[in-house]
Scaffold this motif. Structure first.
Motif, PDB file in Angstrom:
ATOM      1  N   GLY A  99      -2.614 -11.043  -1.672  1.00  0.00           N
ATOM      2  CA  GLY A  99      -1.780 -10.420  -2.698  1.00  0.00           C
ATOM      3  C   GLY A  99      -1.748  -8.917  -2.568  1.00  0.00           C
ATOM      4  N   PHE A 100      -2.885  -8.330  -2.243  1.00  0.00           N
ATOM      5  CA  PHE A 100      -2.943  -6.877  -2.076  1.00  0.00           C
ATOM      6  C   PHE A 100      -2.132  -6.444  -0.863  1.00  0.00           C
ATOM      7  CE2 PHE A 100      -5.504  -3.164  -0.360  1.00  0.00           C
ATOM      8  CZ  PHE A 100      -4.902  -2.236  -1.199  1.00  0.00           C
ATOM      9  N   LEU A 101      -2.256  -7.154   0.238  1.00  0.00           N
ATOM     10  CA  LEU A 101      -1.498  -6.799   1.435  1.00  0.00           C
ATOM     11  C   LEU A 101       0.009  -6.914   1.176  1.00  0.00           C
ATOM     12  CD1 LEU A 101      -3.707  -8.571   4.151  1.00  0.00           C
ATOM     13  CD2 LEU A 101      -3.699  -6.154   3.491  1.00  0.00           C
ATOM     14  N   ALA A 102       0.397  -7.936   0.405  1.00  0.00           N
ATOM     15  CA  ALA A 102       1.817  -8.092   0.057  1.00  0.00           C
ATOM     16  C   ALA A 102       2.267  -6.959  -0.868  1.00  0.00           C
ATOM     17  CB  ALA A 102       2.040  -9.443  -0.611  1.00  0.00           C
ATOM     18  N   PHE A 103       1.400  -6.563  -1.798  1.00  0.00           N
ATOM     19  CA  PHE A 103       1.711  -5.451  -2.706  1.00  0.00           C
ATOM     20  C   PHE A 103       1.944  -4.162  -1.920  1.00  0.00           C
ATOM     21  CE2 PHE A 103      -0.366  -1.683  -4.523  1.00  0.00           C
ATOM     22  CZ  PHE A 103       0.474  -1.421  -5.602  1.00  0.00           C
ATOM     23  N   LEU A 104       1.129  -3.913  -0.921  1.00  0.00           N
ATOM     24  CA  LEU A 104       1.319  -2.707  -0.117  1.00  0.00           C
ATOM     25  C   LEU A 104       2.688  -2.709   0.551  1.00  0.00           C
ATOM     26  CD1 LEU A 104      -2.186  -2.282   1.583  1.00  0.00           C
ATOM     27  CD2 LEU A 104      -1.265  -1.010  -0.359  1.00  0.00           C
ATOM     28  N   ARG A 105       3.087  -3.852   1.079  1.00  0.00           N
ATOM     29  CA  ARG A 105       4.376  -3.933   1.774  1.00  0.00           C
ATOM     30  C   ARG A 105       5.557  -3.874   0.801  1.00  0.00           C
ATOM     31  NH1 ARG A 105       1.442  -8.043   4.428  1.00  0.00           N
ATOM     32  NH2 ARG A 105       2.545  -9.610   3.185  1.00  0.00           N
ATOM     33  N   ARG A 106       5.425  -4.571  -0.326  1.00  0.00           N
ATOM     34  CA  ARG A 106       6.553  -4.683  -1.267  1.00  0.00           C
ATOM     35  C   ARG A 106       6.712  -3.451  -2.144  1.00  0.00           C
ATOM     36  NH1 ARG A 106       4.547 -10.086  -2.866  1.00  0.00           N
ATOM     37  NH2 ARG A 106       3.732  -8.953  -4.670  1.00  0.00           N
ATOM     38  N   GLU A 107       5.584  -2.943  -2.665  1.00  0.00           N
ATOM     39  CA  GLU A 107       5.631  -1.900  -3.684  1.00  0.00           C
ATOM     40  C   GLU A 107       5.195  -0.528  -3.150  1.00  0.00           C
ATOM     41  OE1 GLU A 107       6.840  -2.465  -6.602  1.00  0.00           O
ATOM     42  OE2 GLU A 107       6.867  -4.642  -6.708  1.00  0.00           O
ATOM     43  N   ALA A 108       3.985  -0.476  -2.583  1.00  0.00           N
ATOM     44  CA  ALA A 108       3.407   0.825  -2.224  1.00  0.00           C
ATOM     45  C   ALA A 108       4.192   1.518  -1.111  1.00  0.00           C
ATOM     46  CB  ALA A 108       1.939   0.654  -1.822  1.00  0.00           C
ATOM     47  N   PHE A 109       4.786   0.755  -0.196  1.00  0.00           N
ATOM     48  CA  PHE A 109       5.534   1.350   0.900  1.00  0.00           C
ATOM     49  C   PHE A 109       6.763   2.115   0.422  1.00  0.00           C
ATOM     50  CE2 PHE A 109       4.256  -1.085   5.022  1.00  0.00           C
ATOM     51  CZ  PHE A 109       2.941  -0.700   4.816  1.00  0.00           C
ATOM     52  N   HIS A 110       7.133   1.928  -0.844  1.00  0.00           N
ATOM     53  CA  HIS A 110       8.322   2.592  -1.371  1.00  0.00           C
ATOM     54  C   HIS A 110       7.972   3.596  -2.476  1.00  0.00           C
ATOM     55  CE1 HIS A 110      10.572  -0.381   0.900  1.00  0.00           C
ATOM     56  NE2 HIS A 110       9.851  -1.319   0.326  1.00  0.00           N
ATOM     57  N   ALA A 111       6.678   3.866  -2.660  1.00  0.00           N
ATOM     58  CA  ALA A 111       6.229   4.772  -3.722  1.00  0.00           C
ATOM     59  C   ALA A 111       6.015   6.180  -3.180  1.00  0.00           C
ATOM     60  CB  ALA A 111       4.941   4.246  -4.343  1.00  0.00           C
ATOM     61  N   ASP A 112       5.857   7.121  -4.103  1.00  0.00           N
ATOM     62  CA  ASP A 112       5.502   8.485  -3.714  1.00  0.00           C
ATOM     63  C   ASP A 112       4.033   8.586  -3.340  1.00  0.00           C
ATOM     64  OD1 ASP A 112       8.089   9.313  -4.280  1.00  0.00           O
ATOM     65  OD2 ASP A 112       7.601   9.933  -6.322  1.00  0.00           O
ATOM     66  N   ALA A 113       3.188   7.777  -4.011  1.00  0.00           N
ATOM     67  CA  ALA A 113       1.741   7.795  -3.756  1.00  0.00           C
ATOM     68  C   ALA A 113       1.108   6.575  -4.409  1.00  0.00           C
ATOM     69  CB  ALA A 113       1.104   9.073  -4.311  1.00  0.00           C
ATOM     70  N   LEU A 114      -0.086   6.220  -3.933  1.00  0.00           N
ATOM     71  CA  LEU A 114      -0.861   5.118  -4.495  1.00  0.00           C
ATOM     72  C   LEU A 114      -2.235   5.631  -4.892  1.00  0.00           C
ATOM     73  CD1 LEU A 114      -1.442   2.083  -5.050  1.00  0.00           C
ATOM     74  CD2 LEU A 114      -2.212   1.926  -2.656  1.00  0.00           C
ATOM     75  N   TYR A 115      -2.641   5.332  -6.121  1.00  0.00           N
ATOM     76  CA  TYR A 115      -3.978   5.679  -6.618  1.00  0.00           C
ATOM     77  C   TYR A 115      -4.752   4.399  -6.913  1.00  0.00           C
ATOM     78  CZ  TYR A 115      -2.452  10.517  -7.173  1.00  0.00           C
ATOM     79  OH  TYR A 115      -2.003  11.799  -6.945  1.00  0.00           O
ATOM     80  N   ILE A 116      -5.934   4.285  -6.303  1.00  0.00           N
ATOM     81  CA  ILE A 116      -6.806   3.133  -6.509  1.00  0.00           C
ATOM     82  C   ILE A 116      -7.977   3.605  -7.368  1.00  0.00           C
ATOM     83  CG2 ILE A 116      -8.198   1.342  -5.408  1.00  0.00           C
ATOM     84  CD1 ILE A 116      -6.502   1.850  -2.847  1.00  0.00           C
ATOM     85  N   LEU A 117      -8.061   3.078  -8.595  1.00  0.00           N
ATOM     86  CA  LEU A 117      -9.030   3.607  -9.557  1.00  0.00           C
ATOM     87  C   LEU A 117     -10.308   2.768  -9.617  1.00  0.00           C
ATOM     88  CD1 LEU A 117      -6.603   4.640 -12.443  1.00  0.00           C
ATOM     89  CD2 LEU A 117      -7.196   5.844 -10.324  1.00  0.00           C
ATOM     90  N   GLY A 118     -10.866   2.493  -8.459  1.00  0.00           N
ATOM     91  CA  GLY A 118     -12.190   1.878  -8.394  1.00  0.00           C
ATOM     92  C   GLY A 118     -12.211   0.367  -8.330  1.00  0.00           C
ATOM     93  N   ASP A 119     -13.335  -0.143  -7.858  1.00  0.00           N
ATOM     94  CA  ASP A 119     -13.570  -1.574  -7.677  1.00  0.00           C
ATOM     95  C   ASP A 119     -12.481  -2.225  -6.831  1.00  0.00           C
ATOM     96  OD1 ASP A 119     -15.859  -1.225  -9.105  1.00  0.00           O
ATOM     97  OD2 ASP A 119     -15.349  -2.553 -10.757  1.00  0.00           O
TER      98      ASP A 119
END
Length: 241
Positions: free
Chosen positions: A22-42
């Motif tokens: 799910g995370f790998l799919a999220f990176l391709r679907r959502e994060a690849f089109h964002a200005d930036a990604l913030y991962i807030l722990g865990d």
């Protein structure tokens, strides 16, 4: 549409391949089109050192580094599960490590971001444990131990944590409202984004006599959770893996 994404509490581990997928799919679907990604722990269920050769770690580093190759920065704030994640792994991910409390200026909004565990001040036992394990000398000593010994220690600590939490009043494991107000007032912000509590919600409150908003990310148990901040809105979004 210009936007910045926030996630937390994925608790990635080899025992939960659906969350990793799910995370790998999220990176391709959502994060690849964002200005930036913030991962807030865990991001990970546990972290015992950047030298841990788990294939999962290499897979995640490769996927996050792909963001950098597309010109999309990613940032990381340590959680209570992966507070030992270090510069070596961050570099492999092309990811920037941030202080535990960071203020962002995004699209005209001043936003405080953090993992969220420091806001749970009613849980005195956890806060005492947190202060102990965040001592630099103790972390250095732990990371110098053989990997196999670190794995056994981490397993015992996770087991002890589950037992301790099972006997706690649920209320004390949530944030303390005074701690929230103090943090937001100190940083002079009207927006706060955090994870940790696994209680996704948007809370309206008042800070320094002004309307304010606390947005809580959900954990990735059976679905994904993200906060999208754009020039037009801030939105808490759940989505299928």
């Amino acid at each position: 549409m210009s936007c910045t994404l926030f996630i937390a509490d994925l608790h990635l581990c080899t025992e939960e391949p659906a969350i990793t997928a799910g995370f790998l799919a999220f990176l391709r679907r959502e994060a690849f089109h964002a200005d930036a990604l913030y991962i807030l722990g865990d991001l990970f269920e546990a972290w015992i050192g950047d030298d841990d050769p788990q294939p999962l770690h290499a897979e995640i580093a490769l996927a996050l580094n792909a963001l950098k190759q597309r010109g999309i920065p990613s940032y990381f704030i340590h959680g209570n599960r992966d507070f030992l994640l270090g510069k070596r792994f961050a570099a492999a991910c092309g990811m920037t490590l941030l202080p535990q409390e960071t203020v962002l200026e995004l699209y005209g909004k001043r936003i405080l971001i953090m993992h969220g565990d420091t806001l749970c001040t009613d849980d005195a036992g956890y806060q005492q444990f947190r202060r102990r394990v965040h001592q630099r000398w103790l972390q250095t000593l732990f990371l110098a131990l053989p990997l196999s010994l670190r794995q056994r220690i981490a397993a015992r600590m996770r087991s002890g944590s589950k037992q301790a939490n099972s006997s706690k009043d649920v209320a004390i494991m949530d944030v303390n409202s005074a701690a929230v107000s103090e943090s937001m007032s100190r940083h002079q912000v009207q927006y706060l984004i955090h994870g940790h509590t696994h209680r996704p919600a948007v809370h309206q409150l008042e800070v320094n006599g002004q309307p304010a908003e606390r947005m809580v990310l959900g954990a990735w148990h059976t679905e994904g959770s993200m906060i999208r901040v754009s020039p037009d809105e801030t939105a808490l979004i759940a989505f299928p893996f």
